[in-house]
Write an enzyme that holds these catalytic residues in place. Structure first.
Site, mmCIF file in Angstrom:
data_model
loop_
_atom_site.group_PDB
_atom_site.id
_atom_site.type_symbol
_atom_site.label_atom_id
_atom_site.label_comp_id
_atom_site.label_asym_id
_atom_site.label_seq_id
_atom_site.Cartn_x
_atom_site.Cartn_y
_atom_site.Cartn_z
ATOM 1 N N MET A 167 -10.103 2.707 0.241
ATOM 2 C CA MET A 167 -9.020 3.151 0.623
ATOM 3 C C MET A 167 -8.623 4.785 0.098
ATOM 4 S SD MET A 167 -5.259 0.846 0.788
ATOM 5 C CE MET A 167 -4.494 1.439 1.842
ATOM 6 N N GLU A 180 -28.565 25.030 -4.239
ATOM 7 C CA GLU A 180 -29.640 23.799 -3.927
ATOM 8 C C GLU A 180 -28.867 22.324 -3.953
ATOM 9 O OE1 GLU A 180 -32.544 22.881 -7.019
ATOM 10 O OE2 GLU A 180 -31.799 24.333 -8.418
ATOM 11 N N THR A 181 -28.024 22.226 -5.208
ATOM 12 C CA THR A 181 -27.268 21.313 -5.074
ATOM 13 C C THR A 181 -25.876 21.452 -5.945
ATOM 14 O OG1 THR A 181 -29.388 20.054 -5.698
ATOM 15 C CG2 THR A 181 -27.139 18.614 -6.408
ATOM 16 N N HIS A 231 -5.640 8.869 -1.277
ATOM 17 C CA HIS A 231 -5.957 7.571 -1.583
ATOM 18 C C HIS A 231 -4.858 6.636 -1.758
ATOM 19 C CE1 HIS A 231 -5.255 7.763 -6.039
ATOM 20 N NE2 HIS A 231 -5.760 9.083 -5.888
ATOM 21 N N CYS A 232 -5.055 5.608 -1.620
ATOM 22 C CA CYS A 232 -3.913 4.608 -1.900
ATOM 23 C C CYS A 232 -3.709 4.343 -3.442
ATOM 24 C CB CYS A 232 -4.233 2.936 -1.579
ATOM 25 S SG CYS A 232 -3.042 1.903 -1.513
ATOM 26 N N HIS A 258 -27.772 13.787 -5.143
ATOM 27 C CA HIS A 258 -28.975 13.874 -5.909
ATOM 28 C C HIS A 258 -29.192 13.216 -7.283
ATOM 29 C CE1 HIS A 258 -33.194 15.839 -6.716
ATOM 30 N NE2 HIS A 258 -32.958 16.458 -5.516
ATOM 31 N N HIS A 282 0.812 -1.194 0.096
ATOM 32 C CA HIS A 282 0.064 0.047 0.008
ATOM 33 C C HIS A 282 1.112 1.296 -0.257
ATOM 34 C CE1 HIS A 282 -3.670 -2.429 0.749
ATOM 35 N NE2 HIS A 282 -3.031 -2.822 1.748
ATOM 36 N N HIS A 308 -26.771 17.257 -1.990
ATOM 37 C CA HIS A 308 -27.973 18.206 -1.863
ATOM 38 C C HIS A 308 -28.590 17.939 -0.437
ATOM 39 C CE1 HIS A 308 -31.955 20.058 -2.738
ATOM 40 N NE2 HIS A 308 -32.641 19.116 -2.253
ATOM 41 N N HIS A 350 -8.100 -0.536 -5.217
ATOM 42 C CA HIS A 350 -7.749 -0.361 -3.827
ATOM 43 C C HIS A 350 -8.574 1.000 -3.345
ATOM 44 C CE1 HIS A 350 -3.497 -2.153 -2.583
ATOM 45 N NE2 HIS A 350 -4.273 -2.845 -3.647
#
Length: 382
Positions: free
Chosen positions: A190, A319-320, A174-175, A346, A134, A295, A185
């Protein structure tokens, strides 16, 4: 110059353990490790002994470790530790399991918080109880594949990485061990996020300071669980056992589960996030692989950094908002009414059918001026 003064990064010897026989032997033998591709040589490490140091104990999401919103001291070295854990994870109410790969045992990994120009010093530990190599790629870092080229470790090893947090915002980590191992992964859990606050805190588009009472971290995760001939989700003793089957599901680009914080319902019911009327919450939301569209049902994004970078003026009254895959975003909202608020992706199919739903439980007094029921349900007149 001894080994502590200079670090040469070349391709690591791939594990010879039995876990890497069969399909793993064929796949990994054909995939260069990230360290080799990075071609990085570093050292000696700069002497930062004149800077203060702070060691931080990380919390499992959605909670976030205590931190200052406005820095009261100059740049410092902030020490974190992540322990990689390969574990079985139950991801829905039916008991479906995935052999997950995690940072500190949670999906997503913990949110780290520093200030711009601080130094992040991470100790990454891969216990000998794990089976795989990893590493960690910080989208907030500069060079060496985000640190991935300097952190590739086998089970039974640890590594220490330091980078300067030069850009303010929220960023994914992240890995990324190389080739097809990278998406596998990531979609096995991960990934996480780091928040780099401006030293003078968050601001609106006119430079006015913005504060929050709470911060919650929502990590959205797409899982790709194989099914058997009868349509039932399959189980595997280890991640390696399910790799070939899972890869075929991944190639469809269609997740079987789309969840917040590792499982369907992980942030609902007793695990709902909480606040009170008049309190301001900062929601950090990451998706390391797919686009998403958060949302807040019954609320809004008062101030939103959809791509998570605090030098940009926030959008207001949304709103979103759209967070691209491989990105983290942040939204600030002051709750004005009590009750349960659903926080969803959403794409409502993913929210309702695949699990991408969380709840906020908000206490306080109802404001009839903002909303009221003028007439209760009755038979239609006439």
């Amino acid at each position: 110059m001894d080994g502590q003064d200079k670090v040469e990064v070349s391709r690591r010897t791939l594990l010879g353990a039995a876990a890497f026989a069969g399909v793993f032997g064929a796949v990994l033998a054909s995939v260069p490790a990230q360290a080799e591709e990075a071609g990085v040589t570093t050292g000696p490490a700069p002497d930062l002994s004149a800077l203060p140091r702070k060691r931080v104990e990380l919390l499992n999401p959605p909670f976030v470790h205590p931190h200052e919103q406005v820095a009261t001291v100059g740049p410092q070295v902030v020490e974190f530790e992540l322990v990689i854990e390969e574990k079985q994870l139950v991801i829905d109410e039916y008991g479906t399991t995935v052999p997950a790969m995690t940072f500190n045992g949670s999906v997503p990994g913990p949110l780290m918080v520093v200030h711009q120009d601080d130094y992040v010093e991470l100790t990454l530990i891969n216990p000998d109880t794990n089976q795989m190599q990893h590493n960690i790629d910080f989208h907030a870092a500069t060079g060496a594949l985000g640190g991935g080229g300097l952190t590739l470790i086998n089970p039974g090893e640890q590594v220490k990485l330091r980078f300067k947090a030069t850009r303010a915002g929220v960023f994914v980590y992240h890995c990324a061990p190389g080739g097809p191992m990278i998406p596998w992964h990531v979609v096995s859990g991960m990934n996480g996020a780091i928040m780099v606050l401006p030293r003078d805190g968050l601001k609106d588009g006119a430079g006015k300071p913005l504060k929050y009472d709470y911060v919650y971290y929502v990590g959205e995760q797409d899982f790709y669980v194989p099914k058997d001939a009868d349509g039932n989700f399959k189980t595997y003793e280890s991640a390696g056992d399910g790799y070939a089957d899972m890869l075929e599901v991944m190639k469809t680009l269609t997740p079987t589960h789309e969840v917040f914080n590792g499982a369907v319902g992980a942030l609902t019911g007793e695990n709902a996030m909480t606040a009170n009327v008049g309190e301001t919450v900062l929601i950090v939301h990451s998706q390391a692989n797919r686009d998403t569209r958060p949302h807040l049902i019954g609320g809004h994004g008062d101030y939103v950094w959809a791509t998570g970078k605090f030098r940009n003026a926030p959008e207001v009254d949304l709103e979103t908002w759209h967070i691209p895959g491989g990105c983290a975003g942040a939204a600030l909202y002051t709750f004005l009414q009590p009750g349960v608020y659903a926080y969803v992706n959403h794409n409502l199919i993913e929210a309702v059918e695949l699990g991408a739903t969380a709840h906020f439980k908000v206490g306080g007094e109802w404001n009839d001026d903002l909303m009221t029921q003028v007439q209760a349900p009755t038979p239609i007149d006439g």
